[in-house]
Design an enzyme around this catalytic site. Structure first.
Site, mmCIF file in Angstrom:
data_model
loop_
_atom_site.group_PDB
_atom_site.id
_atom_site.type_symbol
_atom_site.label_atom_id
_atom_site.label_comp_id
_atom_site.label_asym_id
_atom_site.label_seq_id
_atom_site.Cartn_x
_atom_site.Cartn_y
_atom_site.Cartn_z
ATOM 1 N N GLY A 94 32.384 33.099 40.783
ATOM 2 C CA GLY A 94 31.549 32.104 40.130
ATOM 3 C C GLY A 94 30.829 31.279 41.173
ATOM 4 C CE1 TYR A 95 27.113 32.973 43.924
ATOM 5 C CE2 TYR A 95 27.638 33.907 41.784
ATOM 6 C CZ TYR A 95 27.343 34.062 43.112
ATOM 7 O OH TYR A 95 27.287 35.319 43.647
ATOM 8 C CG LEU A 96 31.849 25.687 43.145
ATOM 9 C CD1 LEU A 96 32.649 25.319 44.383
ATOM 10 C CD2 LEU A 96 32.390 24.971 41.924
#
Length: 155
Positions: free
Chosen positions: A28-30
């Site tokens: 996932g991406y912050l």
């Protein structure tokens, strides 16, 4: 800390017959800002935090800093990520001095398979297996960070 890679579409599942390794990946991406992408990944039983800088004009080269982190921390950070977590299996196939990494995507990106090869120089020669198709290096829609926002099923 420079990552030099080229990306290609995959034309068949023949890579599975020659792959030496397969690992499930959840990521996932912050942040998906092209200036500084921040990714959290669980690869097999290990966690990683990766920061990538902006790509050069050709899309082949950018700064990458990756650190292994405890898998429980990776799970916590994944729960904080932007919507659109990526689920895929990464197959590895070594030819000569290069390893092809082939990502078969699931979920909203199912049907998409991308191969990438890391190089020591942008113009380095490498062997291309017969199941490699069109090059998509530098095409932003094929970046995993973009696939998390605009998945393959929406194209």
């Amino acid at each position: 800390m420079l990552e030099i890679e080229r990306k290609f579409l995959v034309t068949s599942a023949a890579f599975k017959e020659v792959a030496q390794k397969a690992t499930r990946i959840t990521q996932g991406y912050l942040s998906t800002d092209p200036e500084r992408t921040v990714r959290v990944r669980i690869k097999g039983e290990k966690g990683f935090l990766t920061i990538k800088g902006k790509s050069n004009d050709s899309g082949t080269t950018r700064v990458e800093v990756e650190e292994e982190i405890a898998v429980d921390k990776a799970h916590t950070l994944l729960s904080m990520c932007l919507p659109g977590v990526i689920d895929k299996t990464r197959y590895e196939y070594t030819v000569g001095n290069h390893t092809w990494e082939i990502d078969e995507f699931y979920g909203k990106n199912e049907g998409l398979t991308i191969a990438e090869i890391e190089l020591n120089a942008e113009e380095e020669n490498f062997t291309t297996p017969e199941w490699i198709g069109s090059e998509v290096t530098g095409d932003n829609k094929y970046y995993n960070s973009q696939l998390s926002e605009n998945p393959f099923k929406n194209w």
